[in-house]
Design an enzyme around this catalytic site. Structure first.
Site, PDB file in Angstrom:
ATOM      1  N   GLU A  24      43.642  13.715  33.200  1.00 31.63           N
ATOM      2  CA  GLU A  24      42.868  13.732  31.943  1.00 31.63           C
ATOM      3  C   GLU A  24      42.146  15.063  31.785  1.00 31.63           C
ATOM      4  OE1 GLU A  24      40.255  10.401  31.512  1.00 31.63           O
ATOM      5  OE2 GLU A  24      41.907   9.005  31.137  1.00 31.63           O
ATOM      6  N   THR A  62      58.483  16.484  17.586  1.00 30.73           N
ATOM      7  CA  THR A  62      58.915  15.747  18.765  1.00 30.73           C
ATOM      8  C   THR A  62      59.623  16.738  19.668  1.00 30.73           C
ATOM      9  OG1 THR A  62      61.032  15.297  17.723  1.00 30.73           O
ATOM     10  CG2 THR A  62      59.349  13.584  17.520  1.00 30.73           C
ATOM     11  N   TYR A  99      47.319  11.626  37.711  1.00 27.69           N
ATOM     12  CA  TYR A  99      46.388  11.536  36.573  1.00 27.69           C
ATOM     13  C   TYR A  99      45.771  12.896  36.308  1.00 27.69           C
ATOM     14  CZ  TYR A  99      45.559   7.306  34.013  1.00 27.69           C
ATOM     15  OH  TYR A  99      45.680   6.292  33.107  1.00 27.69           O
ATOM     16  N   LYS A 147      64.469  15.272  20.024  1.00 25.20           N
ATOM     17  CA  LYS A 147      65.548  15.249  19.043  1.00 25.20           C
ATOM     18  C   LYS A 147      66.389  16.512  19.247  1.00 25.20           C
ATOM     19  CE  LYS A 147      62.784  12.190  16.184  1.00 25.20           C
ATOM     20  NZ  LYS A 147      62.116  11.939  14.892  1.00 25.20           N
ATOM     21  N   ARG A 194      61.136  12.461  25.830  1.00 19.76           N
ATOM     22  CA  ARG A 194      60.486  11.800  24.691  1.00 19.76           C
ATOM     23  C   ARG A 194      59.018  12.179  24.689  1.00 19.76           C
ATOM     24  NH1 ARG A 194      64.421   8.567  22.750  1.00 19.76           N
ATOM     25  NH2 ARG A 194      63.131   8.151  20.944  1.00 19.76           N
ATOM     26  N   ASP A 232      55.964  18.951   9.647  1.00 23.67           N
ATOM     27  CA  ASP A 232      56.427  18.058  10.707  1.00 23.67           C
ATOM     28  C   ASP A 232      57.896  18.411  10.942  1.00 23.67           C
ATOM     29  OD1 ASP A 232      57.502  16.033  12.209  1.00 23.67           O
ATOM     30  OD2 ASP A 232      56.491  14.413  11.129  1.00 23.67           O
TER      31      ASP A 232
HETATM   32  C1  LIG Z   1      61.023  11.153  14.707  1.00 23.48           C
HETATM   33  C2  LIG Z   1      59.972  11.633  13.801  1.00 23.48           C
HETATM   34  C3  LIG Z   1      58.606  11.462  14.090  1.00 23.48           C
HETATM   35  C4  LIG Z   1      58.072  10.587  15.166  1.00 23.48           C
HETATM   36  O1  LIG Z   1      58.559  10.612  16.371  1.00 23.48           O
HETATM   37  P1  LIG Z   1      58.418   9.427  17.436  1.00 23.48           P
HETATM   38  O2  LIG Z   1      58.548  10.190  18.685  1.00 23.48           O
HETATM   39  O3  LIG Z   1      59.519   8.477  17.138  1.00 23.48           O
HETATM   40  O4  LIG Z   1      57.061   8.803  17.293  1.00 23.48           O
HETATM   41  C5  LIG Z   1      57.694  12.047  13.241  1.00 23.48           C
HETATM   42  N1  LIG Z   1      58.080  12.730  12.159  1.00 23.48           N
HETATM   43  C6  LIG Z   1      59.360  12.878  11.831  1.00 23.48           C
HETATM   44  C7  LIG Z   1      59.710  13.655  10.601  1.00 23.48           C
HETATM   45  C8  LIG Z   1      60.353  12.333  12.622  1.00 23.48           C
HETATM   46  O5  LIG Z   1      61.627  12.478  12.267  1.00 23.48           O
END
Ligand SMILES: *Cc1c(COP(=O)(O)O)cnc(C)c1O
Length: 452
Positions: A74, A244, A72, A247, A253, A218
Site C-alpha cells: 500500500e 487497460t 503487500y 487489450k 489484466r 479512454d
Molecule cells: C475495456 C474498456 C474499459 C474497462 O476495462 P475493464 O478492464 O474491463 O474494467 C474501459 N473503457 C473502455 C473504452 C474499454 O473498452
C-alpha cells in the site's frame, strides 16, 4: 475425443517449463485444472475475434503468475505503509517510467486494478457527485463507465450523451461542439469500445477548451495503435488518459492512468484544493478507491510496456490495422454493410439492420463455426441491446497469432458462408469449425500447451 481435440495434442509446447505446465495445479485441484485445459483447447482451436481480447506473452504470463503475488505494498514508491518494499519500489518505478516514455506522458499511475477502476478514479479526482460530463452511451459505442445508467458513472454523475450519427456511423464534431456549448459539461470523455474510426483528439481538445471542460481520453481499446503510430496521439491534447493493459497492449489484466502534472482548471473547479492534478489522481486511486496494489500485475505491466516499446510491436500494431482493413474490404466486396462504411482501426461492425437477422443470431452461428465474436449495437440500431443488429469483430488476437492478409481472406469467406446459411447453420458450421481449428493450429499462441 473429437477430431479437433486430438489434433490439439500436437500443439507445440513452446516455452513454458514443466512447473508452468500446471503439474501442481493438477495435483491440488483437478477440477480447475481440467477446466483450464478445456479453455486452453477451446481458445487454441478457435478464432479469438473479440476486439478487446489478445494473447499475453510468456514473459507477461510468468510475471503475473510469480511470487510477487505475495507482497503487500500500500502506498507509492518510497512512500509505503508496509516494510520490505525496497525491491517492489523499483518494480513499480520501472513500470511508471516505461509507460511514461511509451506515451510521452508527464505522470503515470499503474495501480488501477483494471480499466473500470481507472475511470472511477478519474471521476473521483475531477468531479463532485452530480457533476455534468459528456460521454458516449453504451449503444453508441461508449463504455459502461462513460455514464451508462446502471453503472456508478451514470448513477453518481450526470451524463450528457453524444455519439455517432445514426445515418453515417461517424462522429459529427459540429454536433459535439453544439452539445458542449449548450450543456457546459465539466468533463468530456473521448474513447469507445465499438467505434471503428479515428478519434480526432485535436478537435475534442478545441471543444473542451472552449467550454473549459477537462478532456479525458479512454484509450483502453486502441492504446497499441497509438504506440504503433497508426492512430493519433491523445496525450498532448488531454488532461488525463486512461487505459487497460490487457487489450491491444498484450499485458496483464490491469489499468493505468496518464495525466499532466498541473491542473489547468484548479481555480475553477477545485479552489479549495492546492494539490496538482497528478496528486489528486494518485490520491483517488490510493487510498481513495483501492488498498494494496497487485504487485505481480504491475511487474507484468512493466514487461508489457517494454515489449510494446520495440519495433516488432509497432509492426504488430500496423498489421492489426492492415488485417482489419483487409477483412472489411472482403466483407464489403461480398455485399455486407459495415457501420461507418469500413474501419481505420482494429475492429469493424457488421450491420444487419436491413436484414431479418439479428446480431445475436449471427454471433451465435459464427461461434458454432469457431469464429468467436460478440453481438453489438450499431449506430441507429432499432433492436434491443440483448439482441442488436450488429456483430463486432476485431483483429488484435489473430494478428498476435501471426495471421496476415491471406488468413483474413479465408476468415471473410467463412463469415460469408455462415451468414448465407443462417436459416440452417447446421449445413455449414461443422465443416467450417474443423477448417478454423486446422488454421488455428498452424498459429499457436504463447502459453497454450498440450497437457495430457
Ligand atoms: C475495456 C474498456 C474499459 C474497462 O476495462 P475493464 O478492464 O474491463 O474494467 C474501459 N473503457 C473502455 C473504452 C474499454 O473498452
Amino acid at each position: 475425443m473429437t477430431q479437433c481435440d486430438s489434433s490439439l495434442a500436437d500443439l507445440s509446447t513452446q516455452g513454458l517449463g514443466s512447473v508452468q505446465r500446471y503439474a501442481n495445479l493438477r495435483r491440488t485441484d483437478s477440477e480447475i485444472f481440467r477446466l483450464l485445459v478445456e479453455q486452453m483447447r477451446a481458445e487454441s482451436t478457435t478464432l479469438k475475434m473479440i476486439p478487446s481480447e489478445n494473447f499475453a506473452s510468456l514473459a507477461v504470463l510468468e510475471a503475473t503468475g510469480s511470487i510477487l503475488t505475495n507482497k503487500y505494498a500500500e502506498g507509492y514508491p518510497n512512500a509505503r505503509y508496509y516494510e520490505g518494499n525496497e525491491i517492489i519500489d523499483r518494480i513499480e518505478q520501472l513500470a511508471i517510467d516505461r509507460v511514461k516514455a511509451l506515451f510521452g506522458a508527464e505522470h503515470a499511475n499503474v495501480q488501477p486494478y483494471s480499466g473500470s477502476p481507472a475511470n472511477q478514479a478519474v471521476y473521483r479526482a475531477l468531479l463532485k457527485p452530480g457533476a455534468k460530463f459528456m460521454g458516449m452511451p453504451v449503444p453508441a459505442g461508449g463504455h459502461l463507465t462513460h455514464g451508462w445508467k446502471v453503472n456508478f458513472s451514470g448513477i453518481d454523475y450526470f451524463q450528457i450523451p453524444y455519439g455517432p450519427d445514426p445515418q453515417t456511423g461517424l462522429l459529427d464534431y459540429d454536433q459535439i461542439r453544439d452539445i458542449a456549448r449548450r450543456e457546459r459539461p465539466q468533463l468530456i470523455w473521448v474513447g469507445a469500445t465499438a467505434y471503428p474510426r479515428i478519434l480526432e483528439y485535436d478537435k475534442f481538445a478545441e471543444i473542451a477548451r472552449e467550454v473549459e471542460a477537462y478532456l479525458v481520453a479512454d484509450i483502453a481499446h486502441i492504446n497499441g495503435l497509438i504506440v504503433g503510430g497508426v492512430h493519433p496521439d491523445p496525450v498532448p491534447h488531454c488532461d488525463v488518459v486512461t487505459s487497460t493493459c490487457h487489450k491491444l497492449l498484450r499485458g496483464p489484466r490491469a489499468g493505468f492512468i496518464l495525466c499532466r502534472v498541473e491542473d489547468r482548471y484548479r481555480e475553477k473547479y477545485h479552489p479549495e484544493d492546492s494539490s496538482t492534478l497528478a496528486k489528486r489522481i494518485d490520491r483517488a486511486v490510493f487510498p481513495g478507491l483501492q488498498g494494496g496494489p497487485h504487485v505481480n500485475v504491475i511487474a507484468a505491466m512493466a514487461v508489457a510496456f517494454k515489449e510494446a516499446s520495440t519495433e516488432e510491436y509497432r509492426q504488430y500494431a500496423r498489421q492489426v490495422v492492415r488485417n482489419c482493413r483487409r477483412l472489411a474490404e472482403k466483407l464489403l466486396e461480398k455485399g455486407y454493410q459495415l457501420a461507418s462504411g469500413g474501419t481505420d482501426n482494429h475492429l469493424l461492425l457488421m450491420d444487419f439492420r436491413h436484414t431479418p437477422h439479428t446480431g445475436k443470431e449471427v454471433a451465435k452461428a459464427l461461434a458454432r463455426a469457431g469464429i468467436i465474436c460478440n453481438f453489438n449495437m450499431v449506430p441507429g440500431d432499432p433492436r434491443k441491446p440483448f439482441v442488436t443488429s450488429g456483430v463486432r469483430l476485431g483483429t488484435p488476437a489473430i494478428t498476435s497469432m501471426g495471421m496476415k492478409e491471406p488468413e483474413m481472406d479465408l476468415i471473410a469467406s467463412w463469415i460469408d458462408t455462415v451468414c448465407r446459411n443462417l436459416d440452417d447453420p447446421d449445413r455449414v458450421v461443422g465443416r467450417i469449425r474443423q477448417e478454423v481449428a486446422e488454421l488455428c493450429l498452424r498459429f499457436p499462441p504463447p502459453g497454450y500447451v498440450s497437457v495430457e
